[in-house]
Write a protein that holds these residues in place. Structure first.
Motif, short mmCIF file in Angstrom:
data_model
loop_
_atom_site.label_atom_id
_atom_site.label_comp_id
_atom_site.label_asym_id
_atom_site.label_seq_id
_atom_site.Cartn_x
_atom_site.Cartn_y
_atom_site.Cartn_z
N THR A 1 0.83 -1.21 0.00
CA THR A 1 0.00 0.00 0.00
C THR A 1 0.85 1.25 0.00
N ILE A 2 1.88 1.28 0.84
CA ILE A 2 2.76 2.45 0.91
C ILE A 2 3.50 2.66 -0.40
N CYS A 3 4.02 1.60 -0.97
CA CYS A 3 4.74 1.73 -2.24
C CYS A 3 3.81 2.18 -3.36
N GLY A 4 2.57 1.77 -3.32
CA GLY A 4 1.61 2.16 -4.34
C GLY A 4 1.20 3.62 -4.25
N CYS A 5 1.45 4.25 -3.10
CA CYS A 5 1.06 5.64 -2.91
C CYS A 5 2.11 6.63 -3.41
N GLN A 6 3.27 6.16 -3.74
CA GLN A 6 4.32 7.07 -4.22
C GLN A 6 3.94 7.60 -5.58
N THR A 7 4.24 8.88 -5.80
CA THR A 7 3.92 9.48 -7.09
C THR A 7 5.20 9.84 -7.82
N VAL A 8 5.11 9.82 -9.10
CA VAL A 8 6.23 10.20 -9.96
C VAL A 8 5.92 11.59 -10.48
N PRO A 9 6.86 12.53 -10.36
CA PRO A 9 6.58 13.87 -10.87
C PRO A 9 6.32 13.83 -12.36
N PRO A 10 5.38 14.65 -12.84
CA PRO A 10 5.08 14.65 -14.27
C PRO A 10 6.25 15.20 -15.07
N ALA A 11 6.36 14.72 -16.28
CA ALA A 11 7.42 15.20 -17.18
C ALA A 11 7.11 16.64 -17.59
N PRO A 12 8.13 17.47 -17.76
CA PRO A 12 7.89 18.86 -18.18
C PRO A 12 7.20 18.90 -19.54
N VAL A 13 6.35 19.90 -19.71
CA VAL A 13 5.64 20.09 -20.97
C VAL A 13 6.52 20.99 -21.85
N ALA A 14 7.08 20.42 -22.92
CA ALA A 14 8.02 21.16 -23.77
C ALA A 14 7.31 22.14 -24.70
N SER A 15 6.15 21.76 -25.20
CA SER A 15 5.42 22.64 -26.11
C SER A 15 3.93 22.35 -25.98
N GLY A 16 3.13 23.22 -26.56
CA GLY A 16 1.69 23.04 -26.48
C GLY A 16 1.15 23.65 -25.20
N PRO A 17 -0.13 23.45 -24.95
CA PRO A 17 -0.75 24.06 -23.77
C PRO A 17 -0.24 23.42 -22.47
N LEU A 18 -0.11 24.25 -21.46
CA LEU A 18 0.32 23.78 -20.15
C LEU A 18 -0.88 23.28 -19.36
N PRO A 19 -0.69 22.30 -18.49
CA PRO A 19 -1.80 21.77 -17.69
C PRO A 19 -2.09 22.65 -16.48
N PRO B 1 -6.92 27.57 -13.11
CA PRO B 1 -7.36 28.17 -14.37
C PRO B 1 -6.17 28.60 -15.21
N MET B 2 -6.38 28.69 -16.50
CA MET B 2 -5.31 29.09 -17.42
C MET B 2 -5.03 30.58 -17.24
N PRO B 3 -3.78 30.96 -17.01
CA PRO B 3 -3.46 32.38 -16.89
C PRO B 3 -3.70 33.13 -18.19
N VAL B 4 -3.85 34.43 -18.10
CA VAL B 4 -4.05 35.27 -19.28
C VAL B 4 -2.81 35.22 -20.17
N ALA B 5 -1.64 35.24 -19.55
CA ALA B 5 -0.39 35.23 -20.31
C ALA B 5 0.60 34.27 -19.68
N ILE B 6 1.34 33.58 -20.53
CA ILE B 6 2.38 32.65 -20.08
C ILE B 6 3.63 32.96 -20.88
N GLU B 7 4.74 33.06 -20.20
CA GLU B 7 6.01 33.27 -20.88
C GLU B 7 6.91 32.10 -20.55
N ARG B 8 7.19 31.28 -21.55
CA ARG B 8 8.05 30.11 -21.33
C ARG B 8 9.51 30.56 -21.31
N GLY B 9 10.26 29.93 -20.46
CA GLY B 9 11.69 30.22 -20.37
C GLY B 9 12.45 28.92 -20.15
N THR B 10 13.72 29.05 -19.92
CA THR B 10 14.54 27.88 -19.64
C THR B 10 14.68 27.72 -18.13
N GLY B 11 15.10 26.57 -17.69
CA GLY B 11 15.30 26.34 -16.27
C GLY B 11 14.07 25.76 -15.61
#
Length: 104
Positions: free
Chosen positions: A17-35, A38-48
């Motif tokens: 049960t404990i091992c099943g509760c561990q989560t893996v961080p989601p992979a970064p979204v390289a392009s397309g809409p971000l998850p 609510p969606m912000p009015v403006a998004i500025e993608r950068g590095t880092g």
């Protein structure tokens, strides 16, 4: 079933049960809409990356944004155990801060 076998089965169930509760961080979204909701009015993608840590600043720019910033802060503390630092719009130029600002 003997006590020893029952205890082993219980410990194995708890471990699975404990091992099943561990989560893996989601992979970064390289392009397309971000998850984001609510969606912000403006998004500025950068590095880092951006690390949300204890004491990270939340700035509520204007009275209307204070409730939203406080809700976000409470949610992060409740779900991640990270306490954020609330600031006023006087500190709006704080480096690395998350700014909550309502736009009409």
């Amino acid at each position: 079933m003997s006590k020893s076998l029952a205890l082993r089965a219980l410990l194995l169930g708890v471990l699975v049960t404990i091992c099943g509760c561990q989560t893996v961080p989601p992979a970064p979204v390289a392009s397309g809409p971000l998850p984001l909701v609510p969606m912000p009015v403006a998004i500025e993608r950068g590095t880092g990356h951006f690390e949300l840590a204890a004491g990270s600043a939340l700035i509520a720019a204007g009275e209307g944004a204070t409730a939203t910033a406080r809700y976000f802060s409470d949610l992060v503390e409740r779900t991640r155990g990270v306490r954020l630092s609330m600031r006023t719009d006087a500190d709006a130029n704080a480096d690395g801060a998350i700014v909550f600002q309502l736009q009409p």
